[in-house]
Design a protein around this motif. Sequence first.
Motif, PDB file in Angstrom:
ATOM      1  N   ILE A 423      22.239  -0.618  54.302  1.00  0.00           N
ATOM      2  CA  ILE A 423      21.220   0.396  53.979  1.00  0.00           C
ATOM      3  C   ILE A 423      21.826   1.798  54.089  1.00  0.00           C
ATOM      4  CG2 ILE A 423      18.922   1.310  54.572  1.00  0.00           C
ATOM      5  CD1 ILE A 423      18.783  -1.620  53.787  1.00  0.00           C
ATOM      6  N   VAL A 424      21.652   2.576  53.022  1.00  0.00           N
ATOM      7  CA  VAL A 424      22.162   3.955  53.050  1.00  0.00           C
ATOM      8  C   VAL A 424      21.368   4.731  54.104  1.00  0.00           C
ATOM      9  CG1 VAL A 424      22.438   6.072  51.694  1.00  0.00           C
ATOM     10  CG2 VAL A 424      22.790   3.819  50.614  1.00  0.00           C
ATOM     11  N   PRO A 425      22.083   5.357  55.083  1.00  0.00           N
ATOM     12  CA  PRO A 425      21.361   6.009  56.181  1.00  0.00           C
ATOM     13  C   PRO A 425      20.679   7.308  55.735  1.00  0.00           C
ATOM     14  CG  PRO A 425      23.705   6.446  56.343  1.00  0.00           C
ATOM     15  CD  PRO A 425      23.542   5.488  55.205  1.00  0.00           C
ATOM     16  N   ASN A 426      19.831   7.817  56.606  1.00  0.00           N
ATOM     17  CA  ASN A 426      19.135   9.066  56.296  1.00  0.00           C
ATOM     18  C   ASN A 426      19.993  10.258  56.708  1.00  0.00           C
ATOM     19  OD1 ASN A 426      17.345  10.998  55.715  1.00  0.00           O
ATOM     20  ND2 ASN A 426      15.749  10.328  57.142  1.00  0.00           N
ATOM     21  N   TRP A 427      20.285  11.123  55.783  1.00  0.00           N
ATOM     22  CA  TRP A 427      21.145  12.264  56.113  1.00  0.00           C
ATOM     23  C   TRP A 427      20.525  13.600  55.693  1.00  0.00           C
ATOM     24  CZ3 TRP A 427      21.595   9.822  51.443  1.00  0.00           C
ATOM     25  CH2 TRP A 427      21.773  10.624  50.318  1.00  0.00           C
ATOM     26  N   ALA A 428      19.264  13.517  55.239  1.00  0.00           N
ATOM     27  CA  ALA A 428      18.665  14.677  54.588  1.00  0.00           C
ATOM     28  C   ALA A 428      18.720  15.949  55.439  1.00  0.00           C
ATOM     29  CB  ALA A 428      17.226  14.356  54.219  1.00  0.00           C
ATOM     30  N   GLU A 429      18.615  15.821  56.758  1.00  0.00           N
ATOM     31  CA  GLU A 429      18.493  17.010  57.609  1.00  0.00           C
ATOM     32  C   GLU A 429      19.842  17.648  57.952  1.00  0.00           C
ATOM     33  OE1 GLU A 429      15.550  18.218  58.352  1.00  0.00           O
ATOM     34  OE2 GLU A 429      14.794  16.580  57.092  1.00  0.00           O
ATOM     35  N   TYR A 430      20.912  16.871  57.838  1.00  0.00           N
ATOM     36  CA  TYR A 430      22.194  17.343  58.371  1.00  0.00           C
ATOM     37  C   TYR A 430      22.882  18.349  57.434  1.00  0.00           C
ATOM     38  CZ  TYR A 430      26.537  17.231  60.924  1.00  0.00           C
ATOM     39  OH  TYR A 430      27.636  17.582  61.666  1.00  0.00           O
ATOM     40  N   ARG A 431      23.386  19.448  57.977  1.00  0.00           N
ATOM     41  CA  ARG A 431      24.090  20.458  57.174  1.00  0.00           C
ATOM     42  C   ARG A 431      25.419  20.808  57.811  1.00  0.00           C
ATOM     43  NH1 ARG A 431      21.563  19.723  53.858  1.00  0.00           N
ATOM     44  NH2 ARG A 431      19.856  20.648  52.706  1.00  0.00           N
ATOM     45  N   GLU A 432      26.397  21.042  56.989  1.00  0.00           N
ATOM     46  CA  GLU A 432      27.674  21.551  57.506  1.00  0.00           C
ATOM     47  C   GLU A 432      28.348  22.277  56.339  1.00  0.00           C
ATOM     48  OE1 GLU A 432      31.333  19.451  59.378  1.00  0.00           O
ATOM     49  OE2 GLU A 432      29.625  18.822  60.589  1.00  0.00           O
ATOM     50  N   ASP A 433      28.933  23.413  56.611  1.00  0.00           N
ATOM     51  CA  ASP A 433      29.533  24.204  55.531  1.00  0.00           C
ATOM     52  C   ASP A 433      30.586  23.421  54.754  1.00  0.00           C
ATOM     53  OD1 ASP A 433      27.928  26.261  56.086  1.00  0.00           O
ATOM     54  OD2 ASP A 433      29.464  27.532  57.060  1.00  0.00           O
ATOM     55  N   SER A 434      31.379  22.671  55.515  1.00  0.00           N
ATOM     56  CA  SER A 434      32.477  21.974  54.845  1.00  0.00           C
ATOM     57  C   SER A 434      31.929  20.924  53.867  1.00  0.00           C
ATOM     58  CB  SER A 434      33.392  21.313  55.869  1.00  0.00           C
ATOM     59  OG  SER A 434      32.749  20.194  56.423  1.00  0.00           O
ATOM     60  N   LYS A 492      25.926  13.163  61.761  1.00  0.00           N
ATOM     61  CA  LYS A 492      27.038  13.613  60.920  1.00  0.00           C
ATOM     62  C   LYS A 492      27.575  12.430  60.106  1.00  0.00           C
ATOM     63  CE  LYS A 492      31.610  15.619  61.024  1.00  0.00           C
ATOM     64  NZ  LYS A 492      32.536  16.500  61.686  1.00  0.00           N
ATOM     65  N   CYS A 493      27.736  11.300  60.760  1.00  0.00           N
ATOM     66  CA  CYS A 493      28.274  10.120  60.076  1.00  0.00           C
ATOM     67  C   CYS A 493      27.358   9.732  58.911  1.00  0.00           C
ATOM     68  CB  CYS A 493      28.404   8.971  61.062  1.00  0.00           C
ATOM     69  SG  CYS A 493      29.271   7.589  60.344  1.00  0.00           S
ATOM     70  N   ALA A 494      26.052   9.791  59.149  1.00  0.00           N
ATOM     71  CA  ALA A 494      25.094   9.439  58.088  1.00  0.00           C
ATOM     72  C   ALA A 494      25.281  10.372  56.885  1.00  0.00           C
ATOM     73  CB  ALA A 494      23.673   9.536  58.614  1.00  0.00           C
ATOM     74  N   ALA A 495      25.515  11.654  57.185  1.00  0.00           N
ATOM     75  CA  ALA A 495      25.669  12.614  56.092  1.00  0.00           C
ATOM     76  C   ALA A 495      26.976  12.373  55.330  1.00  0.00           C
ATOM     77  CB  ALA A 495      25.628  14.037  56.633  1.00  0.00           C
ATOM     78  N   VAL A 496      28.032  12.068  56.080  1.00  0.00           N
ATOM     79  CA  VAL A 496      29.316  11.773  55.415  1.00  0.00           C
ATOM     80  C   VAL A 496      29.125  10.593  54.465  1.00  0.00           C
ATOM     81  CG1 VAL A 496      31.675  10.925  55.773  1.00  0.00           C
ATOM     82  CG2 VAL A 496      30.737  12.705  57.277  1.00  0.00           C
ATOM     83  N   ILE A 497      28.479   9.558  54.960  1.00  0.00           N
ATOM     84  CA  ILE A 497      28.271   8.366  54.140  1.00  0.00           C
ATOM     85  C   ILE A 497      27.333   8.653  52.961  1.00  0.00           C
ATOM     86  CG2 ILE A 497      27.006   6.146  54.226  1.00  0.00           C
ATOM     87  CD1 ILE A 497      29.937   5.909  54.901  1.00  0.00           C
ATOM     88  N   GLY A 498      26.287   9.390  53.223  1.00  0.00           N
ATOM     89  CA  GLY A 498      25.322   9.711  52.154  1.00  0.00           C
ATOM     90  C   GLY A 498      25.985  10.472  51.014  1.00  0.00           C
ATOM     91  N   ILE A 499      26.793  11.472  51.370  1.00  0.00           N
ATOM     92  CA  ILE A 499      27.469  12.249  50.324  1.00  0.00           C
ATOM     93  C   ILE A 499      28.539  11.391  49.644  1.00  0.00           C
ATOM     94  CG2 ILE A 499      28.984  14.244  49.920  1.00  0.00           C
ATOM     95  CD1 ILE A 499      27.437  15.617  52.257  1.00  0.00           C
ATOM     96  N   ALA A 500      29.240  10.614  50.458  1.00  0.00           N
ATOM     97  CA  ALA A 500      30.328   9.796  49.899  1.00  0.00           C
ATOM     98  C   ALA A 500      29.780   8.742  48.935  1.00  0.00           C
ATOM     99  CB  ALA A 500      31.126   9.138  51.015  1.00  0.00           C
ATOM    100  N   VAL A 501      28.683   8.105  49.296  1.00  0.00           N
ATOM    101  CA  VAL A 501      28.177   7.046  48.408  1.00  0.00           C
ATOM    102  C   VAL A 501      27.684   7.660  47.097  1.00  0.00           C
ATOM    103  CG1 VAL A 501      25.742   6.884  49.182  1.00  0.00           C
ATOM    104  CG2 VAL A 501      26.949   4.840  48.384  1.00  0.00           C
TER     105      VAL A 501
END
Length: 595
Positions: A423-434, A492-501
């Motif tokens: 299941i693709v995790p929830n990353w909607a809230e996470y922000r990072e400039d990079s 952070k991990c969820a966001a990395v995966i969300g963007i990567a997928v």
Amino acid sequence: MTEGPHSRGTVLPVPGKRNILVTSALPFVNNVPHLGNIIGSVLSGDVFARYCRGRGINTLYIGGTDEYGTTTEARALVEKCTPQELCDKYHAIHAEIYEWFNISFDIFGRTTTQLQTDITQDIFLKLQKNGFLKEQMTTQLYCQEHHSFLADRFVEGECPVCGYADARGDQCDLCGQLLESLQLKHPRCKVDGSKPITKDTKHIFLELNKLQPDVETFFRDSAAGGAWSNNSKVITSAWLKEGLKPRSITRDIKWGTEVPLPGYEEKVIYSWFDACIGYVSITARYTDQWEKWWRNPQDVQLHQFIGKDNVIFHSVIFPSSQIGTGDTWTKLHHLSTTDYLTYEGGKFSKSRGIGVFGDSAQKTGVAADIWRYFLLSHRPETGDSEFTWDSFISCNNNLLLKNFGNFVSRVLKFINSRHYNNIVPNWAEYREDSFDAFKQEINNLLTQYIQELNAVKIRSALSTVLQMSQQGNGFLQSNKLDNRLVENEPSKCAAVIGIAVNTVHLLASVIAPYMPDTAKSINSQLCVDALPIQDHWHADSIKPGHEIGKSEHLFSRIKPEKAEEWRKMFGSDEVKKVKEEEAAMKAKKNAAMKA
Ligand code: MET
């Protein structure tokens, strides 16, 4: 795929919209295409057609075999069959090869049809009515044995330049000199070996000279507006500069379109006059509304893919014929030409068993997509290019497997793992400039890719795709995607995966024109539909909560030892022999020059 609408249904231009008509050169039916032929037009046209469809542009892709003319007659003689049998045999061979290479023709037709005759004769008669045809006497070789004039390829004799005894009427294979059959010393008929005589015969000439001003205007506008390839501009300009001359468009052979004039019953229309008309007649075979494609310069852009040896026929002869009819025509918009692909430093040669031919690529057991990738990444786009087994294997093992495949499988496997259970995790809230910087970088590359493909820079756009997956790998690397990340910094991990997928989803759509099976496989592993290629990527086509399927390998490693095995299988001894022969010939020439 052959003769019949593709699964897309009948595609017709949509009025007021951008509609793209793509054609690739119609190969002769005297040979099995080799890798160089395949990349030269058919595969290149396919990438462009698939790209246009991916962009949501209404696109029709036309291909087929060019079946009339002396090339067919001469080959039929060698294979001891009728021209019709030869055409049937090779049409099927070509169709099968392109099907294996996944070429997405809407129709793969042929030129030996009644529609071809009707459309060619119509153009011919309109040219005559408008005063662009004239009759002229010519002197030609005639065989008294089998009562026939001899076309170039039906005469052999001694080369006037180097003395080679078996030169052909159009060219000497030893020294490469272009010839006319009347120049040969001691000419003989290829059919029965007898000595021909010279005899006068009349022919119809297309008065290209009268059309020169119109062709010049067409060329100026189209080459600039459609950003033609450099080769096609250079070759066409040189021709126009020299001044167009009347060209004979009838021939003394039997296998061709009948000349619709009395007194010409024994002659046919020159196959190069009607070859390009094949694109039109094959479209007519695809739909009886073909005129919507071909008489619609307002709504349709014509993109043609050819090898550089065919430029003049597409840039001058066919447009002249179109202009001379006085009818409204969709004319060439973009001409894309390729140089030559060499095989392990030499020429492909079917008769000598050198190189990989379309029907034998499959025998290596390597998937069509890998072949497509190699050929497209080595497309002779701005100069000659080389096929070698070492680079073929290295492309697979280093670029596809380690770069592209590694990124996709790392992301999918991570989602498959116990941390996320598909299941693709929830990353909607996470922000990072990079992360924003990464998305920006991918968008920049996407813009570059679109610009390159719009300009038909097929090879560069493919390397841009690989830069995207490279960035993807860098993104996982710099964020240290592993078990610790998910345990220590879950958001952070969820966001990395969300963007990567989402990057993987984008990659599938930009690689799709090049590697359609790979794209399909990625989308099916992701359990998503293909993403259209849009101007901007938002990294949100795959949402949190989406369930993906099981990750599967896209590519597998090829053992480097395979190179030697394949080299043997595809003619290393023959390559050696040719190189020796060439060296001997050079020595002979040098000696002759010194003497
Ligand atoms: N038959 C030609 C060739 O194979 C191409 C014709 S394109 C209309 O070179």
